[in-house]
Write a protein that holds these residues in place. Sequence first.
Motif, PDB file in Angstrom:
ATOM      1  N   ILE A 178     135.319  22.678  93.946  1.00  0.00           N
ATOM      2  CA  ILE A 178     135.133  22.811  95.389  1.00  0.00           C
ATOM      3  C   ILE A 178     136.442  22.447  96.076  1.00  0.00           C
ATOM      4  O   ILE A 178     137.022  21.399  95.793  1.00  0.00           O
ATOM      5  CB  ILE A 178     134.016  21.881  95.882  1.00  0.00           C
ATOM      6  CG1 ILE A 178     132.719  22.204  95.149  1.00  0.00           C
ATOM      7  CG2 ILE A 178     133.825  21.979  97.389  1.00  0.00           C
ATOM      8  CD1 ILE A 178     131.721  21.082  95.142  1.00  0.00           C
ATOM      9  N   THR A 179     136.901  23.308  96.965  1.00  0.00           N
ATOM     10  CA  THR A 179     138.102  23.037  97.750  1.00  0.00           C
ATOM     11  C   THR A 179     137.678  22.505  99.115  1.00  0.00           C
ATOM     12  O   THR A 179     136.787  23.058  99.756  1.00  0.00           O
ATOM     13  CB  THR A 179     138.941  24.315  97.931  1.00  0.00           C
ATOM     14  OG1 THR A 179     139.294  24.812  96.637  1.00  0.00           O
ATOM     15  CG2 THR A 179     140.201  24.040  98.734  1.00  0.00           C
ATOM     16  N   VAL A 180     138.334  21.426  99.532  1.00  0.00           N
ATOM     17  CA  VAL A 180     138.054  20.828 100.836  1.00  0.00           C
ATOM     18  C   VAL A 180     139.249  21.119 101.736  1.00  0.00           C
ATOM     19  O   VAL A 180     140.344  20.591 101.530  1.00  0.00           O
ATOM     20  CB  VAL A 180     137.841  19.300 100.716  1.00  0.00           C
ATOM     21  CG1 VAL A 180     137.507  18.698 102.068  1.00  0.00           C
ATOM     22  CG2 VAL A 180     136.780  18.975  99.689  1.00  0.00           C
ATOM     23  N   LYS A 181     139.040  21.997 102.714  1.00  0.00           N
ATOM     24  CA  LYS A 181     140.093  22.338 103.666  1.00  0.00           C
ATOM     25  C   LYS A 181     139.418  22.913 104.907  1.00  0.00           C
ATOM     26  O   LYS A 181     139.066  24.088 104.935  1.00  0.00           O
ATOM     27  CB  LYS A 181     141.085  23.340 103.077  1.00  0.00           C
ATOM     28  CG  LYS A 181     142.268  23.590 103.994  1.00  0.00           C
ATOM     29  CD  LYS A 181     143.331  24.410 103.311  1.00  0.00           C
ATOM     30  CE  LYS A 181     144.535  24.522 104.246  1.00  0.00           C
ATOM     31  NZ  LYS A 181     145.611  25.275 103.635  1.00  0.00           N
ATOM     32  N   GLY A 182     139.166  22.056 105.877  1.00  0.00           N
ATOM     33  CA  GLY A 182     138.472  22.476 107.083  1.00  0.00           C
ATOM     34  C   GLY A 182     137.008  22.769 106.836  1.00  0.00           C
ATOM     35  O   GLY A 182     136.310  23.283 107.689  1.00  0.00           O
ATOM     36  N   GLY A 183     136.515  22.457 105.671  1.00  0.00           N
ATOM     37  CA  GLY A 183     135.143  22.698 105.239  1.00  0.00           C
ATOM     38  C   GLY A 183     135.111  22.652 103.727  1.00  0.00           C
ATOM     39  O   GLY A 183     136.098  22.306 103.080  1.00  0.00           O
ATOM     40  N   TYR A 184     133.968  22.970 103.165  1.00  0.00           N
ATOM     41  CA  TYR A 184     133.813  23.000 101.713  1.00  0.00           C
ATOM     42  C   TYR A 184     133.719  24.447 101.249  1.00  0.00           C
ATOM     43  O   TYR A 184     132.992  25.239 101.826  1.00  0.00           O
ATOM     44  CB  TYR A 184     132.549  22.242 101.292  1.00  0.00           C
ATOM     45  CG  TYR A 184     132.562  20.793 101.701  1.00  0.00           C
ATOM     46  CD1 TYR A 184     133.409  19.893 101.080  1.00  0.00           C
ATOM     47  CD2 TYR A 184     131.746  20.332 102.721  1.00  0.00           C
ATOM     48  CE1 TYR A 184     133.434  18.563 101.465  1.00  0.00           C
ATOM     49  CE2 TYR A 184     131.753  19.010 103.102  1.00  0.00           C
ATOM     50  CZ  TYR A 184     132.599  18.124 102.472  1.00  0.00           C
ATOM     51  OH  TYR A 184     132.626  16.810 102.851  1.00  0.00           O
ATOM     52  N   SER A 185     134.476  24.788 100.206  1.00  0.00           N
ATOM     53  CA  SER A 185     134.447  26.141  99.684  1.00  0.00           C
ATOM     54  C   SER A 185     134.325  26.075  98.163  1.00  0.00           C
ATOM     55  O   SER A 185     135.244  25.584  97.506  1.00  0.00           O
ATOM     56  CB  SER A 185     135.720  26.886 100.067  1.00  0.00           C
ATOM     57  OG  SER A 185     135.685  28.191  99.581  1.00  0.00           O
ATOM     58  N   PRO A 186     133.215  26.460  97.585  1.00  0.00           N
ATOM     59  CA  PRO A 186     132.042  27.037  98.221  1.00  0.00           C
ATOM     60  C   PRO A 186     131.241  25.982  98.971  1.00  0.00           C
ATOM     61  O   PRO A 186     131.313  24.794  98.663  1.00  0.00           O
ATOM     62  CB  PRO A 186     131.238  27.604  97.054  1.00  0.00           C
ATOM     63  CG  PRO A 186     131.629  26.760  95.891  1.00  0.00           C
ATOM     64  CD  PRO A 186     133.060  26.388  96.122  1.00  0.00           C
ATOM     65  N   GLU A 187     130.478  26.456  99.916  1.00  0.00           N
ATOM     66  CA  GLU A 187     129.692  25.575 100.782  1.00  0.00           C
ATOM     67  C   GLU A 187     128.295  25.312 100.215  1.00  0.00           C
ATOM     68  O   GLU A 187     127.699  24.276 100.476  1.00  0.00           O
ATOM     69  CB  GLU A 187     129.574  26.255 102.150  1.00  0.00           C
ATOM     70  CG  GLU A 187     128.945  25.440 103.214  1.00  0.00           C
ATOM     71  CD  GLU A 187     129.045  26.161 104.545  1.00  0.00           C
ATOM     72  OE1 GLU A 187     128.001  26.286 105.193  1.00  0.00           O
ATOM     73  OE2 GLU A 187     130.141  26.592 104.928  1.00  0.00           O
ATOM     74  N   VAL A 188     127.779  26.261  99.446  1.00  0.00           N
ATOM     75  CA  VAL A 188     126.455  26.141  98.835  1.00  0.00           C
ATOM     76  C   VAL A 188     126.614  26.258  97.324  1.00  0.00           C
ATOM     77  O   VAL A 188     127.230  27.203  96.828  1.00  0.00           O
ATOM     78  CB  VAL A 188     125.490  27.236  99.356  1.00  0.00           C
ATOM     79  CG1 VAL A 188     124.125  27.105  98.712  1.00  0.00           C
ATOM     80  CG2 VAL A 188     125.379  27.180 100.869  1.00  0.00           C
ATOM     81  N   ILE A 189     126.053  25.282  96.590  1.00  0.00           N
ATOM     82  CA  ILE A 189     126.198  25.219  95.141  1.00  0.00           C
ATOM     83  C   ILE A 189     124.806  25.196  94.519  1.00  0.00           C
ATOM     84  O   ILE A 189     123.961  24.402  94.926  1.00  0.00           O
ATOM     85  CB  ILE A 189     126.981  23.958  94.731  1.00  0.00           C
ATOM     86  CG1 ILE A 189     128.366  24.001  95.369  1.00  0.00           C
ATOM     87  CG2 ILE A 189     127.062  23.832  93.229  1.00  0.00           C
ATOM     88  CD1 ILE A 189     128.994  22.669  95.510  1.00  0.00           C
TER      89      ILE A 189
END
Length: 125
Positions: free
Chosen positions: A45-56
Amino acid sequence: MDTAEIFVTLGGLGLAAFVIWYFFFSARQTAAAASTAGGVQQVAITVKGGYSPEVIEVERGQPVQLSFYRAEENSCSEELLLPDFSIRRELPAFRTTLIELLPQRAGEFEFTCGMGMLRGRLIVK
């Protein structure tokens, strides 16, 4: 109302509609966990202005490793909370932090930043 007021009002209504759509109705990036040979489910998960992906999405009863890479120095993203699993971790900037958990029951579990502004969901099937 003159023409300028009409355009300003329509522009404001359009922006409000966009914000509502973006936060409540737009599609969210979903990722299913990849299982290793040892049965551990892993997600990066990448954290940059939000979580990507947001749903796991993960399977119940199997260990899960979430690798959070914080690609920013924004103070909002420096802490991660998974309250349903009693997890609170600091996320150092430009480093990967490993979170391990074992989901015992199915459901949707929210994770957030320390301020509650960044949000994601862990779906246990």
